[in-house]
Structures are given as C-alpha cells and as structure tokens.
Scaffold this motif. Sequence first.
Motif, mmCIF file in Angstrom:
data_model
loop_
_atom_site.group_PDB
_atom_site.id
_atom_site.type_symbol
_atom_site.label_atom_id
_atom_site.label_comp_id
_atom_site.label_asym_id
_atom_site.label_seq_id
_atom_site.Cartn_x
_atom_site.Cartn_y
_atom_site.Cartn_z
ATOM 1 N N GLU A 30 -18.110 39.846 -51.995
ATOM 2 C CA GLU A 30 -18.231 40.900 -53.009
ATOM 3 C C GLU A 30 -16.838 41.380 -53.418
ATOM 4 N N LEU A 31 -15.941 41.519 -52.449
ATOM 5 C CA LEU A 31 -14.584 41.951 -52.738
ATOM 6 C C LEU A 31 -13.835 40.868 -53.522
ATOM 7 N N THR A 90 -6.434 41.903 -43.422
ATOM 8 C CA THR A 90 -6.614 41.298 -44.732
ATOM 9 C C THR A 90 -7.238 42.225 -45.767
ATOM 10 N N THR A 91 -8.429 42.713 -45.527
ATOM 11 C CA THR A 91 -9.129 43.495 -46.545
ATOM 12 C C THR A 91 -8.389 44.773 -46.889
ATOM 13 N N TYR A 92 -8.105 45.600 -45.896
ATOM 14 C CA TYR A 92 -7.428 46.860 -46.189
ATOM 15 C C TYR A 92 -6.025 46.607 -46.736
ATOM 16 N N GLY A 93 -5.335 45.619 -46.189
ATOM 17 C CA GLY A 93 -3.985 45.301 -46.648
ATOM 18 C C GLY A 93 -3.950 44.970 -48.128
ATOM 19 N N TYR A 94 -4.836 44.092 -48.540
ATOM 20 C CA TYR A 94 -4.866 43.740 -49.963
ATOM 21 C C TYR A 94 -5.312 44.923 -50.819
ATOM 22 N N VAL A 95 -6.367 45.605 -50.409
ATOM 23 C CA VAL A 95 -6.862 46.728 -51.204
ATOM 24 C C VAL A 95 -5.774 47.791 -51.347
ATOM 25 N N SER A 96 -5.076 48.084 -50.271
ATOM 26 C CA SER A 96 -4.025 49.092 -50.305
ATOM 27 C C SER A 96 -2.902 48.692 -51.263
ATOM 28 N N GLU A 97 -2.447 47.467 -51.171
ATOM 29 C CA GLU A 97 -1.370 47.013 -52.053
ATOM 30 C C GLU A 97 -1.835 46.911 -53.506
#
Length: 151
Positions: free
Chosen positions: A36-37, A90-97
């Motif tokens: 979904e992301l 991975t998920t939080y890292g990409y979303v944050s950036e």
Amino acid sequence: MNTQKKIQHSLNDLIEIARDGHGFYTEAAGKVKDAELAALFTRIAGVKQDIVARLSATVAATGGTPAEHGTLVGSMQQFYGKVRAALGDTTYGYVSELEESEDRLLKAFNETISDEDTPAAARAEAQALLPSVRECHNVMRDRKQVLKHAS
C-alpha cells in the motif's frame, strides 16, 4: 533580470525540487515492503512528474530551457533515506525523508507565490499546482505521524 528570465529562474527552482521528489519517491516505492505504501509512493511520484512536466512546458513557452536535474540537497536527502533504510528503519526512514522533501517543495512554492518579484505568469502556474503540492505534503505529514505513534 528581465521578466522572461525571472519566470525561468523561479520555475526552474521548483522543477529541480519536484524532480528530486520524483526520483526519491520512485526509489522508495521499489524499496519498501508494504504494498500500500509502495502504491502511495508511486502515485505521488506521478504527481511530481506532472509538476515537472507542467512547469517545464511553461519555461519552454517563455523561450527558456527547463532544468534537467535535481538539487544537491535533494541528492543528500535521498542518500540519507537510503542509509536509514539500510539500517533497518525502511518504512519510517523513507516516510520521514519524503515528508521533509514535501516540506521543501511546499516552502519553495509558497515563496515563489508570495515573492513580489515573481512574474504573474510564474505565480499563476505555481498557484495552479499548489493544491497538488499541498495534498502530497499533507498525506506524507499524516503518514509520518501515524508511523511515529505506532512505534
């Protein structure tokens, strides 16, 4: 600086930042495990591609050459996102950036629109695209908050 050059300069800055976002979203879509992301990232990458295309057409219509690359800051954000992802976040890292990338693009659009030196044609094009920019920004801001509270 004449009006034509000012339009090109203003819009090329936005093109470069949007191009950064397109590249980063495309890469992130291929790296995250959440389908979904990944679909969301792909959709937003498409929005960035549309922004680049519309702004590039406006620059070309004024006789200018649209920017063909992103920015150094965008490259650094993309690198930082890769490092965070490699460290397992991975998920939080990409979303944050990506959310920071959205902040940068929204700020650049707002500055272009509010700058009294921005020619009317450049301001009008930026205002026409602003709802899409805001929507992507809000989606990523909200996604980051959800992930932050989930951990």
